[in-house]
Scaffold this motif. Sequence first.
Motif, PDB file in Angstrom:
ATOM      1  N   GLU A 110       0.838  -1.194   0.000  1.00 19.29           N
ATOM      2  CA  GLU A 110       0.000   0.000   0.000  1.00 19.29           C
ATOM      3  C   GLU A 110       0.876   1.248   0.000  1.00 19.29           C
ATOM      4  N   ARG A 111       0.621   2.107  -0.936  1.00 21.18           N
ATOM      5  CA  ARG A 111       1.310   3.402  -0.953  1.00 21.18           C
ATOM      6  C   ARG A 111       0.464   4.386  -0.163  1.00 21.18           C
ATOM      7  N   ASP A 112       1.072   5.514   0.251  1.00 19.45           N
ATOM      8  CA  ASP A 112       0.258   6.539   0.911  1.00 19.45           C
ATOM      9  C   ASP A 112      -0.755   7.118  -0.059  1.00 19.45           C
ATOM     10  N   TYR A 113      -0.351   7.134  -1.318  1.00 19.36           N
ATOM     11  CA  TYR A 113      -1.225   7.750  -2.309  1.00 19.36           C
ATOM     12  C   TYR A 113      -1.405   6.786  -3.471  1.00 19.36           C
ATOM     13  N   ASN A 165      -7.535   9.935  -3.807  1.00 23.99           N
ATOM     14  CA  ASN A 165      -6.547   9.023  -3.251  1.00 23.99           C
ATOM     15  C   ASN A 165      -7.264   7.834  -2.608  1.00 23.99           C
ATOM     16  N   ASN A 205      -6.052   5.196  -1.397  1.00 21.40           N
ATOM     17  CA  ASN A 205      -5.337   4.574  -0.274  1.00 21.40           C
ATOM     18  C   ASN A 205      -5.424   5.356   1.031  1.00 21.40           C
ATOM     19  N   ARG A 206      -6.077   6.525   1.013  1.00 20.66           N
ATOM     20  CA  ARG A 206      -6.140   7.325   2.263  1.00 20.66           C
ATOM     21  C   ARG A 206      -7.201   6.726   3.183  1.00 20.66           C
ATOM     22  N   ALA A 231      -5.228   8.021   8.478  1.00 26.96           N
ATOM     23  CA  ALA A 231      -4.325   8.996   7.831  1.00 26.96           C
ATOM     24  C   ALA A 231      -4.381  10.338   8.560  1.00 26.96           C
ATOM     25  N   ARG A 273      -4.624  18.337  -0.922  1.00 26.81           N
ATOM     26  CA  ARG A 273      -3.440  17.706  -0.322  1.00 26.81           C
ATOM     27  C   ARG A 273      -2.622  18.653   0.538  1.00 26.81           C
TER      28      ARG A 273
END
Length: 390
Positions: A23-26, A240, A242-243, A247, A365
């Motif tokens: 998993e990426r942050d974004y 995004n 993955n947020r 977060a 962001r």
Amino acid sequence: MPQVENPQLGRSHDYPYEPREEERDYHWGMVVNTNRCINCNTCSFACKSTWTSGKGEEYMWWMNVETEPYGGYPMGWDMRLLDDLDSGQTIYEAAESGEQVRGYIADKEEWEYPALGDDQVHGEYPTGEVVESDLDEGEYHDIWQFYLPRLCNHCKNPACLAACPRQAIYKREEDGIVLLDQERCRGYRRCVKGCPYHKPMYNPETGVSEKPVGCYPRIEEGFVPRCVSSCIGKTRLHGNINRGPDAPSPGGDAPGGRSPINYLVHSDEKVALPLYPQFGTRPQVFYMPPYHVPPEFLTQMFTPNTDEKRNDWPGDTYRESIEIVQERVRNPSHHVLGILQLFGATTKLIETYEVTDERVRGWDRNGEKVADLPFEEELEVREGEQWTNQ
Ligand code: SF4
Ligand code: F3S
């Protein structure tokens, strides 16, 4: 072959590459509310005029809208591939000897009619008769259709990337956008064959292939893709995926927590589903299903459609889970209704949001507020003499 976890299927399966950082942050993602799409194709032309208006790109529609159940570009792309997969197999598990991915090359005729099946309904339309619509609960119309906007899914296990023997396709570290390096490409067209959604396309003028770019120059500047900002039906929300709930705040007075699309896809109140997750690519475009369409059709389109059932889906069967999701979309909760207000509300990328009793707000962001909307439009009555039809 290495194994990769696939949360959309609730199991692991073959994938030709070692799993990368999970998993990426974004990560680029999108939710499409099919109930709002009117097949105007403003998105298709916004994409085409931005990216594929050059020589050799005449038939390239990176963004297109199909009328379900009969539309398809290329023709019958989904059923043709589903017929080739044994029950429950992904395109990686069903790959033929010497290949990484199960796919097929559509022929010229199959690419020639991007609007084939437009507005065609399922079922026979009785001429000269009134169509009754007094359905009991749990019943669906025999005559139906709906519009399905289709674009590259910037998959987490991309088949185009896996298929290319030149490794000319890569996934960007910063946002997961899947790009094709035309300098490295030698026109082998394995990507064209391997993508189950048929989004990489070959350019006969240049001798190399091209694929959708997720409008990355706009993403880098903090704007949503052109298909999203141009959509007059406000069908889409980009951001995004993955947020998640833990977060931190992006800054300023912005709250921490999920992005709005993460809520629609990954919260307990699941209302948006991947298209053909059974292919195994982990697509990152998610659809709020049409609530007037029989669930049998939607089950094969938006669920793994196997006998096995995962505990993170509502209901006991996938058919039941589709009916529950349809009902949530038909009668959205206050929270989902708030997020629906953010669809088409701004051309800026919304990273984090808040829904209160009265308003819904979004921040980008950098923690800058980019949307602040009331639940109900305020009524303004103009002073003075009113025009009347006399
Ligand atoms: Fe590649 Fe196709 Fe997935 Fe896009 S939809 S990332 S082209 S496999
Ligand atoms: Fe690879 Fe597709 Fe080019 S398979 S070489 S990116 S045509």
